[in-house]
Design an enzyme around this catalytic site. Structure first.
Site: not given
Lengths: 410, 342
Positions: B103-106
């Protein structure tokens, strides 16, 4: 002979109606051709250099073009393009009560769900009963932290974003007693703890630091009447450091100019009365280039893709800019509307962002959610309302309520 | 590290779970939790209330995070545990790396990793991690933010300009890379006239490759303005613009830059001419405008297809230019149609 004359007159009338129809049909065909040519000229110019960015952009333009061609190529008379208010209200009302287990990822954002949904319903003119409003405010009360501020859910830590959402949700209810749920004194203490010497705000205890914090804090402080110089010491100066060479604002000093952070920065600076610290011209120059030439909606950053939520984050920058540019220079901005194409933005939202069974989306092919529903509708509202005028695309019934450009509350 | 939460496990029998708040009678944004979610979080609530900072508590936060990665309260509690049990920082780096990959956009995971680095002082893996993340999504805002923090904090500037060169070779439209270039120079050498000159040459090469790439123009014009310098000081760049213009290169960014140059020179005639061009005064556009007027008029007179007529107007008149107050050089170019330049 009289009879023959009558028949002849009738024939002439019939002929002239047919000629009118033919002329109309011809005109429509020419228009369709020119529409297509106009659209062609609006596509991305790649200069023969293909990169990931241009490939992605072309894909989006193709999907949007299919929709535009289908809608605009229609030559049936009396066509209107509705905002499907009833479907959206249905989707929103459901979410206001119960949400499936797919929403577990938003379990720490329940005040947001309240605000997104209540605000969207307000924009659509759907009224909540007093009893329902009281229940909503009671829920908000249940997520108020003992130390002040509002949490993402019962028992969680207070967070500036959920505080903003909670206060905004309450402010969106018109039953005045709902307001009593907010403990303003403790709220002030919470904001104070989040404030740093350099003017920046942490989002929560030991949490990340970015310009959203300043916006959330400034909004709730203003709405609750606890705004003081001390509470926001150096904040204006810190926000100004977030402005990049492009003219927009990033999350912190150094990061890329971005629509969401730009809106937060500008709105906060207005509330703090510190807009003189920034380069307004460069901001305007950046902002006007964020509207996509083909799609009509806004992108969040240079060379990125259109997204319905930027209809508000970017679109909403324009009323704010008008507010801060005009005073000293009454002649320098035209008064016909905002400095972006309100036509193109409304068209993008109406044609490309409505999910068939209700709710709104980022772009065609994406799934609906309450966040995009809120911000697509908020952006639509900004595009429909300028000064004391309204300007509605698609169908006269598409008019929705005006929203406050700083607080985004109806 | 999973806790294997199960009401029957002896391991947790000393803990009385606190059920999640749940209102089904008069629900307000009530999430219909799965059994597993209720299970994990009811124990999590109890652990936090008891302020238990143990290995099993750490394992429980892993499960809780997996179920809702955006739960900032659990991440924060996890940090408090790690501060008590200082041994796990190495594996924490692995843990955060795997969540980032997933989840690189967390927001929370990136912030958490930053806190761990602040505790350990070890930023040796960060350039590699952000580079890996950026390989999958070259514009990930969190990755760039994290990278900027690491560079500033631990002063690892050596290869940075090279890295940006590499990214721009791959995609010269990567605006994040352009932004990062500004940041690196700003944080290291600063902006002398010589540096601005060099960077303008750098941008000019990319402008020549793709004159309709907004990023390279924003960089060039942006660095001049941000340092409060003038176009006049940079003859090479001015020359590039003039020659592109002379060769009839259709680029709205070129036009807007020329307009700025003329305004700076106080050449209002030349600047006005640019504005006229931008308004679509070319022959093709003129015809289009004329025809659209006729068509729109006809349709409106028929009292039908009102919407079609307005749509047509809208598409054709896609350019709006605001007025320009000469006395204080306040101008705005809204946006430009490429067909203004046929």
């Amino acid at each position: 002979n009289m009879q023959t004359d009558n028949i002849q007159t009738d024939n002439i009338q019939t002929n002239s109606i047919q000629t009118d129809r033919q002329a109309l049909q011809q005109t429509l065909e020419i228009m369709a051709l020119f529409l297509q040519q106009s659209m062609d000229s609006l596509h991305l110019v790649t200069d023969g250099v293909s990169t990931v960015t241009s490939e992605e952009q072309i894909t989006v333009e193709e999907s949007v073009e299919k929709i535009f061609s289908a809608c605009l190529g229609r030559t049936r008379l009396k066509d209107t393009f509705p905002l499907h208010k009833a479907r959206h209200v249905n989707y929103l009302r459901k979410g206001l009560s119960r949400l499936s287990e797919n929403f577990e990822c938003l379990d720490a954002s329940r005040p947001w769900l309240c605000y997104w949904i209540v605000h969207s319903l307000n924009l659509l003119g759907d009224k909540l009963t007093t009893e329902h409003q009281i229940r909503i405010s009671q829920f908000i009360g249940s997520v108020q932290a003992e130390t002040g501020g509002f949490t993402g859910n019962v028992g969680h830590l207070p967070h500036l974003a959920t505080t903003y959402a909670a206060v905004s949700a309450v402010a969106s209810l018109d039953h005045e007693q709902c307001w009593e749920v907010i403990d303003c004194e403790r709220l002030k203490a919470f904001i104070s703890t989040m404030h740093n010497e350099d003017g920046s705000f942490a989002m929560h205890k030991d949490g990340e630091l970015d310009v959203r914090g300043a916006y959330c804090a400034a909004v709730v402080a203003t709405l609750c009447g606890i705004n003081t110089e001390e509470l926001f010491k150096n904040t204006g100066e810190w926000i100004a450091k977030c402005q990049t060479f492009e003219g927009g604002f990033g999350s912190r000093p150094g990061t890329e100019a971005h629509g969401g952070y730009t809106f937060c920065s500008l709105a906060a600076l207005i509330l703090l009365n510190k807009t003189h610290l920034i380069d307004k011209e460069q901001l305007l120059h950046w902002a006007v280039h964020r509207q996509m030439r083909f799609e009509g909606g806004f992108q969040g950053r240079t060379n990125k893709m259109v997204d319905g939520c930027y209809s508000f984050w970017q679109g909403g920058v324009f009323p704010l800019l008008h507010h801060i540019i005009s005073p000293g220079n009454p002649d320098c901005l035209n008064k016909d509307g905002w400095l972006f194409s309100q036509v193109a933005l409304q068209d993008y939202i109406l044609f490309c962002c409505q999910y068939p069974s209700g709710g709104l989306v980022d772009k065609p092919g994406k799934s609906r959610d309450y966040y995009h529903s809120c911000y697509c509708l908020s952006g639509l509202s900004v595009a429909q309302h300028s000064f004391n005028d309204t300007f509605v695309r698609g169908d006269q019934n598409n008019l929705i309520e005006p929203t406050h450009p700083i607080f985004n509350i109806v | 590290l999973s806790s294997g939460i199960n009401a029957e496990y002896g391991e947790w029998s000393d803990v009385t779970p606190i059920p999640l708040p749940y209102n089904d009678r008069e629900p307000v944004v009530q999430i219909m939790y799965s059994e597993r979610f209720k299970d994990v979080y009811s124990y999590m609530a109890a652990i936090m209330q008891n302020k238990e900072y143990s290995e099993r508590a750490l394992a429980l936060t892993t499960d809780a995070i997996e179920l809702n990665t955006a739960n900032y309260t659990v991440w924060h509690y996890r940090r408090e545990i790690l501060r008590e049990i200082k041994l796990h920082l190495e594996s924490e780096m692995e843990f955060t790396a795997s969540v980032i990959a997933d989840q690189p956009k967390n927001y929370q995971v990136w912030h958490h990793r930053r806190c761990i680095i602040e505790m350990s002082g070890d930023a040796s893996k960060e350039l590699e991690l952000t580079e890996e993340t950026l390989t999958k999504d070259a514009k990930n805002y969190h990755a760039w933010d994290h990278r900027q923090w690491v560079l500033t904090q631990y002063k690892m500037w050596d290869r940075e300009l090279e890295y940006i060169d590499e990214l721009l070779r791959k995609d010269l439209r990567n605006n994040s890379a352009w932004n990062h270039r500004y940041f690196v120079i700003d944080s290291t050498t600063g902006w002398s006239r010589g540096t601005v000159e060099k960077e303008l040459d750098y941008a000019a090469a990319y402008i020549s490759k793709a004159p309709n790439n907004e990023s390279s123009w924003n960089y060039a014009t942006g660095i001049i303005k941000k340092q409060s310098m003038k176009y006049t000081d940079f003859s090479n760049f001015k020359e590039l613009c003039r020659s592109l213009h002379a060769s009839n290169m259709p680029s709205p960014f070129l036009m807007s830059t020329l307009a700025e140059m003329y305004i700076e020179e106080e050449n209002s005639t030349a600047a006005s001419n640019i504005f006229e061009k931008l308004k679509g005064a070319g022959q093709y556009s003129g015809q289009l405008l004329e025809l659209s007027a006729k068509a729109a008029g006809h349709l409106l007179n028929c009292g039908c297809g009102h919407y079609l007529a307005i749509v047509f107007w809208g598409l054709v008149s896609h350019v709006k230019i605001s007025s320009w107050a000469e006395n204080n050089k306040y101008f705005t170019i809204l946006y430009c149609l490429t067909n203004s330049y046929n």
